[in-house]
Motif scaffolding. Structure first.
Motif, PDB file in Angstrom:
ATOM      1  N   GLU A 131       0.847  -1.214   0.000  1.00 43.80           N
ATOM      2  CA  GLU A 131       0.000   0.000   0.000  1.00 43.80           C
ATOM      3  C   GLU A 131       0.871   1.248   0.000  1.00 43.80           C
ATOM      4  N   GLU A 132       1.915   1.177   0.801  1.00 41.25           N
ATOM      5  CA  GLU A 132       2.821   2.325   0.882  1.00 41.25           C
ATOM      6  C   GLU A 132       3.377   2.641  -0.508  1.00 41.25           C
ATOM      7  N   GLN A 133       3.808   1.585  -1.198  1.00 40.64           N
ATOM      8  CA  GLN A 133       4.391   1.785  -2.522  1.00 40.64           C
ATOM      9  C   GLN A 133       3.352   2.321  -3.489  1.00 40.64           C
ATOM     10  N   GLN A 134       2.133   1.752  -3.424  1.00 41.80           N
ATOM     11  CA  GLN A 134       1.070   2.216  -4.329  1.00 41.80           C
ATOM     12  C   GLN A 134       0.784   3.688  -4.113  1.00 41.80           C
ATOM     13  N   LEU A 135       0.769   4.099  -2.868  1.00 41.44           N
ATOM     14  CA  LEU A 135       0.486   5.516  -2.563  1.00 41.44           C
ATOM     15  C   LEU A 135       1.619   6.401  -3.105  1.00 41.44           C
ATOM     16  N   LEU A 136       2.841   5.937  -2.923  1.00 41.46           N
ATOM     17  CA  LEU A 136       3.977   6.747  -3.396  1.00 41.46           C
ATOM     18  C   LEU A 136       3.984   6.827  -4.921  1.00 41.46           C
ATOM     19  N   ASP A 137       3.506   5.744  -5.560  1.00 38.24           N
ATOM     20  CA  ASP A 137       3.526   5.720  -7.019  1.00 38.24           C
ATOM     21  C   ASP A 137       2.563   6.722  -7.652  1.00 38.24           C
ATOM     22  N   ILE A 138       1.569   7.137  -6.887  1.00 31.74           N
ATOM     23  CA  ILE A 138       0.614   8.132  -7.423  1.00 31.74           C
ATOM     24  C   ILE A 138       1.341   9.429  -7.769  1.00 31.74           C
ATOM     25  N   LEU A 139       2.408   9.671  -7.019  1.00 33.27           N
ATOM     26  CA  LEU A 139       2.971  11.029  -7.009  1.00 33.27           C
ATOM     27  C   LEU A 139       4.051  11.186  -8.067  1.00 33.27           C
ATOM     28  N   VAL A 172      -6.701   4.591  -4.716  1.00 30.63           N
ATOM     29  CA  VAL A 172      -5.972   3.812  -3.706  1.00 30.63           C
ATOM     30  C   VAL A 172      -6.059   4.478  -2.322  1.00 30.63           C
ATOM     31  N   CYS A 173      -6.161   5.807  -2.325  1.00 31.61           N
ATOM     32  CA  CYS A 173      -6.291   6.520  -1.038  1.00 31.61           C
ATOM     33  C   CYS A 173      -7.652   6.198  -0.423  1.00 31.61           C
ATOM     34  N   LEU A 174      -8.647   6.161  -1.313  1.00 32.00           N
ATOM     35  CA  LEU A 174     -10.004   5.915  -0.809  1.00 32.00           C
ATOM     36  C   LEU A 174     -10.097   4.509  -0.212  1.00 32.00           C
ATOM     37  N   THR A 175      -9.334   3.581  -0.781  1.00 35.87           N
ATOM     38  CA  THR A 175      -9.336   2.216  -0.235  1.00 35.87           C
ATOM     39  C   THR A 175      -8.816   2.241   1.203  1.00 35.87           C
ATOM     40  N   VAL A 176      -7.729   2.983   1.400  1.00 34.06           N
ATOM     41  CA  VAL A 176      -7.161   3.061   2.760  1.00 34.06           C
ATOM     42  C   VAL A 176      -8.162   3.738   3.696  1.00 34.06           C
ATOM     43  N   LEU A 177      -8.767   4.829   3.203  1.00 35.88           N
ATOM     44  CA  LEU A 177      -9.738   5.542   4.045  1.00 35.88           C
ATOM     45  C   LEU A 177     -10.916   4.634   4.401  1.00 35.88           C
ATOM     46  N   GLN A 178     -11.342   3.858   3.400  1.00 41.06           N
ATOM     47  CA  GLN A 178     -12.469   2.955   3.619  1.00 41.06           C
ATOM     48  C   GLN A 178     -12.158   1.989   4.773  1.00 41.06           C
ATOM     49  N   ARG A 179     -10.916   1.497   4.773  1.00 43.71           N
ATOM     50  CA  ARG A 179     -10.509   0.583   5.859  1.00 43.71           C
ATOM     51  C   ARG A 179     -10.589   1.288   7.222  1.00 43.71           C
ATOM     52  N   LEU A 215      -1.229   9.976   6.900  1.00 40.28           N
ATOM     53  CA  LEU A 215      -0.477   8.736   6.676  1.00 40.28           C
ATOM     54  C   LEU A 215       0.997   9.092   6.521  1.00 40.28           C
ATOM     55  N   SER A 216       1.863   8.288   7.123  1.00 36.71           N
ATOM     56  CA  SER A 216       3.308   8.549   7.022  1.00 36.71           C
ATOM     57  C   SER A 216       3.959   7.486   6.151  1.00 36.71           C
ATOM     58  N   LEU A 217       4.622   7.924   5.122  1.00 40.50           N
ATOM     59  CA  LEU A 217       5.249   6.982   4.194  1.00 40.50           C
ATOM     60  C   LEU A 217       6.755   7.207   4.117  1.00 40.50           C
ATOM     61  N   SER A 218       7.456   6.175   3.846  1.00 38.35           N
ATOM     62  CA  SER A 218       8.919   6.141   3.594  1.00 38.35           C
ATOM     63  C   SER A 218       9.789   6.346   4.823  1.00 38.35           C
ATOM     64  N   ALA A 219       9.346   7.130   5.767  1.00 40.05           N
ATOM     65  CA  ALA A 219      10.229   7.373   6.922  1.00 40.05           C
ATOM     66  C   ALA A 219       9.405   7.821   8.112  1.00 40.05           C
ATOM     67  N   GLN A 220       9.980   7.645   9.256  1.00 43.12           N
ATOM     68  CA  GLN A 220       9.314   8.151  10.472  1.00 43.12           C
ATOM     69  C   GLN A 220       9.764   9.583  10.731  1.00 43.12           C
ATOM     70  N   VAL A 221       9.045  10.251  11.597  1.00 37.26           N
ATOM     71  CA  VAL A 221       9.431  11.604  11.979  1.00 37.26           C
ATOM     72  C   VAL A 221       8.913  11.874  13.386  1.00 37.26           C
ATOM     73  N   VAL A 222       9.468  12.871  14.017  1.00 35.92           N
ATOM     74  CA  VAL A 222       8.923  13.283  15.315  1.00 35.92           C
ATOM     75  C   VAL A 222       8.032  14.498  15.077  1.00 35.92           C
ATOM     76  N   MET A 223       6.790  14.371  15.513  1.00 33.36           N
ATOM     77  CA  MET A 223       5.871  15.501  15.368  1.00 33.36           C
ATOM     78  C   MET A 223       5.722  16.167  16.738  1.00 33.36           C
ATOM     79  N   ILE A 256      13.799  10.920   3.657  1.00 34.18           N
ATOM     80  CA  ILE A 256      12.707  11.633   2.965  1.00 34.18           C
ATOM     81  C   ILE A 256      11.387  11.028   3.432  1.00 34.18           C
ATOM     82  N   ARG A 257      10.487  11.890   3.843  1.00 30.48           N
ATOM     83  CA  ARG A 257       9.195  11.395   4.327  1.00 30.48           C
ATOM     84  C   ARG A 257       8.088  12.016   3.492  1.00 30.48           C
ATOM     85  N   THR A 258       7.108  11.217   3.161  1.00 28.58           N
ATOM     86  CA  THR A 258       5.946  11.739   2.439  1.00 28.58           C
ATOM     87  C   THR A 258       4.727  11.478   3.309  1.00 28.58           C
ATOM     88  N   SER A 259       3.910  12.508   3.477  1.00 32.10           N
ATOM     89  CA  SER A 259       2.694  12.296   4.273  1.00 32.10           C
ATOM     90  C   SER A 259       1.460  12.610   3.430  1.00 32.10           C
TER      91      SER A 259
END
Ligand SMILES: O=C(O)CCC(=O)C(=O)O
Ligand SMILES: [Fe+2]
Length: 783
Positions: A446-454, A502-509, A551-559, A620-623
């Protein structure tokens, strides 16, 4: 050689008769003398040897002491002989007594009843017969601090020997204090918190410290290349040497009992060398423990890296007026916001190596010295604070503890936790109410699919699909989030950029699992490089429904989260593939943001199962942040912080009474800008071309006022260096940003400018008029 036989009974009576009251049979005495040839720890002049007068051997060549010279060499030679013959202390005392002549003998006869032990005898002798110069020399030597290249064990042994010379009766604790007070700062500090029980333990610790130093130096040698040259001595020692004259031993500030001043060294009003000096036996006033004085460094002084700011000017500010943090010495922020956290690096963390940490430090400012760091536990333990008994603000932390070293150090220093006030442990406090973190919610696919959109365009675009903000890149789907206004315009859907399926699928879950109540219609994708972040903000209440999903993709971060009214702060590690849901308080009243830095301090568990902190480099983090557009105004319980509830029915400017205008502008303009200053500033960095053109066309030296200058983007716009720019605004937050850039700004309302008429050659007021409530305000604006 004078024999002892004549003198012995005379001078021995204080040693024998004061205890037993009678002389003993000489035959018995000989037997006892032989017995006493075995070392007798703790044996004293008289107390333990109650029935033991001995026959002194007149053939032993013992020097005489007449009281005219320094007593220490004589005492030392006596002790050496005693050591060879295995004499107990009280036998040494007798030989001493037997060999005192002249004024020394008179002194002995006067005081003999008051001596209680050989140590006591020695210290009295030294006190009364050592010259002032000798005392001073001893004081200087005892007072010294460990040289940067001197092994701790050698230093400790030297100080212990000196302690014995200075005051043979000195207590163990005092000796230990003398040693640890002079050790290098970081060890002195830690040892003071957890002092050794006796001098043997102290010497063991010193040996380990040397081993530790040796390992450190070896590692430092290996990483020398990083620093373009040698970096020994270590930075904290440079500092120590530089400030050596004012060096204070940490324990002197604590509630711990002070090391009593050695008696010989007390500053008394004793007359100078009276005759005979030994009559001066008044009780001496007590003074506090001496300060260590500076001993000249035998090594060439290290060269300090030059600082980037003017040392002679205000030490708290750079030349261009930016604050310098007193914690990390870096310009640009004050200690309160210092990102140098107190970190301990644990052994097992394979990611953080010493090289990486050093590189981090180097990258940070080019010189390691400019950023004194402590990598250690964060401890809020009130006991450690109490132990230190000092304002911990004063604690200068000068040591970097790298991978592997902490455990090594801890094993013998026992405790390396320092109480750091005002640094609440943000990781272990309860998270803001309403915040939910779902770890590992996304699969790797899922992470990869989301990143592939961009598709991230290299050039910024204006259609919301690849904007480059100052600190990150963003893309919007469904609707554009307008950063300047901190809102989503429901009337401008991004028709060609709907939310991808693909985002809507995640949201649906998320909906199905009951974490989220509906599918969102707006998506903002943020892409952060290491070093980038998002300023603290609260997403507009009026534009979006309660729940925000990130959603946090590719890397963690401190918020980081901060309560908008109480100022409480929390930090949370947002792991890769997790979902963070903000609702309730965490959504409405807590700001959220990501500090722009290259590494984060994160909590980990070490191999002993202890919770501690470590440093982790960012990637690199993508949210993906999902919002739902609001259909009805927000009715949250924070009206003062809610742009929905602050907003009334829009009034026509013609209907607004002049008296109300000020109130309206204060509420809807000034306050809003104050609240969104940093977020707003981030989005305002490119000047409008026509304005830039106008400014460039002005003659050199023109004085230009920017009325409503905001973050000062025109005050330093490209091509305006020939102008004298000044600005004003009502937002203190924005003016701070200008001031930090060194711009010349004042707080002023454009409808009531304080500037003298005709004092400027040109004036600009960009995107200001529409903030004014009435036409009268418009017309009074600067014109
Ligand atoms: O990157 C994130 O997780 C947060 C993004 C965010 O807060 C926003 O876009 O408003
Ligand atoms: Fe946000």
């Amino acid at each position: 050689m004078q024999t002892a036989s004549n003198d012995v009974p005379d001078v021995l009576d204080w040693m024998v008769e004061t205890r037993s009251g009678k002389m003993q049979d000489p035959a018995q005495e000989r037997i006892k003398a032989e017995e006493s040839a075995k070392p007798q720890p703790g044996a004293t002049i008289g107390r333990d040897a109650s029935s033991d007068p001995v026959v002194l051997n007149p053939n032993i060549d013992i020097p005489k002491y007449d009281g005219t010279e320094e007593p220490r060499p004589w005492i030392e030679s006596l002790e050496e002989i005693g050591f060879l013959y295995h004499w107990a202390d009280y036998i040494i005392s007798r030989y001493a007594a037997m060999n005192m002549i002249g004024s020394a003998k008179t002194w002995l006869n006067l005081h003999k009843v008051s001596f209680t032990s050989w140590e006591n005898f020695k210290s009295r002798l030294i006190e009364d017969f050592a010259s002032d110069a000798n005392k001073e020399e001893m004081r200087m030597r005892l007072n010294r601090i460990q040289q940067w290249n001197e092994p701790a064990i050698r230093f400790a042994e030297d100080i212990l020997v000196l302690c014995n010379k200075v005051d043979p009766q000195m207590e163990e604790e005092t000796k230990i204090n003398w040693v640890i007070g002079g050790l290098k700062k970081e060890y002195s500090f830690a040892l003071h918190l957890n002092p050794p029980k006796n001098t043997n333990e102290l010497l063991e610790i010193c040996k380990k410290l040397d081993l530790f130093e040796k390992n450190y130096q070896e590692r430092a040698e290996k990483s020398k290349a990083l620093y373009n040259g040698p970096r020994s001595p270590r930075p904290h020692h440079q500092e120590q040497w530089k400030n050596a004259t004012s060096f204070r031993r940490p324990y002197q500030n604590t509630s711990k009992p002070q090391a009593p001043a050695p008696r010989y060294y007390q500053n008394t009003s004793k007359p100078q060398a009276p005759t005979p000096r030994y009559y001066q036996n008044k009780p001496l006033p007590q003074v506090s423990a001496p300060r260590r004085s500076y001993t000249p460094n035998p090594e060439p002084k290290p060269v300090y890296p030059s600082k980037t700011y003017n040392k002679n000017s205000n030490r708290n500010r750079t030349e261009d007026g930016r604050p310098i943090c007193f914690k990390c010495n870096k310009p640009g922020h004050v200690a309160r916001y210092c990102r140098v956290r107190f970190v301990r690096i644990v052994e097992e963390d394979p990611i953080v190596t010493q090289d990486k940490v050093e590189e981090e430090i180097r990258m940070d400012n080019g010189t390691q010295k400019s950023r004194p760091l402590l990598y250690s536990d964060v401890s809020n333990s009130p006991t450690s604070k109490k132990k230190m008994g000092v304002s911990t603000r004063k604690i200068q932390i000068l040591k970097c503890i790298f991978v592997n070293e902490i455990e090594e150090l801890k094993s013998f220093l026992g405790m390396l936790s320092f109480y750091i006030p005002e640094v609440e442990d943000p990781f272990h406090s309860p998270s803001p109410p309403g915040l939910t973190l779902l770890q590992d919610f996304l699969s790797a696919e899922e992470e990869q699919q989301l990143l592939d959109i961009l598709d991230w365009p290299s050039q910024p675009t204006d259609d919301g699909c690849g904007k480059t903000l100052r600190h990150r890149q963003v893309q919007h789907f469904g609707f554009e989030f307008e950063y300047g206004a901190n809102r989503v315009d429901p009337n401008r859907p991004l028709e060609h950029r709907p939310i991808p399926p693909v985002c809507l699928t995640v949201l649906q879950r998320l909906v199905e699992s009951g974490h989220v109540d509906r599918l969102s219609d707006q998506l903002t994708v943020n892409r952060y490089l290491p070093g980038q972040g998002i300023p603290p903000h609260i997403d507009s209440h009026s534009s979006c429904e309660e729940q925000l999903v990130s959603l946090s993709l590719s890397a963690q971060v401190v918020m980081d989260f901060r309560h908008a009214t109480t100022g409480q702060q929390r930090s949370m590690v947002v792991p890769r593939r997790s979902v963070l849901i903000m609702s309730g308080d965490s959504r409405y009243i807590w700001t959220h943001g990501i500090a722009p830095r290259k590494s984060d301090v994160v909590p980990v568990t070490d191999h002993n199962g202890h919770q501690c902190l470590t440093l982790q480099r960012r990637d690199i983090r993508t949210s993906f942040t999902f919002r739902t557009l609001r259909q009805t105004p927000c009715r949250c319980k924070y009206p003062a912080n809610c742009d929905s509830q602050l907003q009334k029915t829009p009034l026509l400017t013609a209907d607004i009474k002049e008296g109300d205008a000020e109130v309206l502008e204060k509420t809807y303009v000034h306050k809003v800008y104050e609240d969104i200053a940093s977020h707003f500033s981030e989005t305002r960095h490119s000047p409008w071309p026509q304005v830039a053109q106008f400014l460039q066309s002005l003659p050199t030296g023109s004085v230009v006022l920017d009325a409503g200058c905001g973050n000062g983007k025109y005050l330093a716009a490209y091509g305006t260096s020939h102008l004298v720019m000044t600005g004003c605004d009502t937002s203190i937050g924005l003016l701070h940003i200008c001031r930090n850039k060194g711009q010349d700004v004042v707080v002023a309302d454009t409808t009531a400018l304080p500037h003298r008429s005709g004092s400027v050659d040109a004036c600009i007021s960009i995107a200001v008029l529409h903030h004014l409530a009435t036409q009268v305000s418009w017309s009074t604006t600067c014109f």
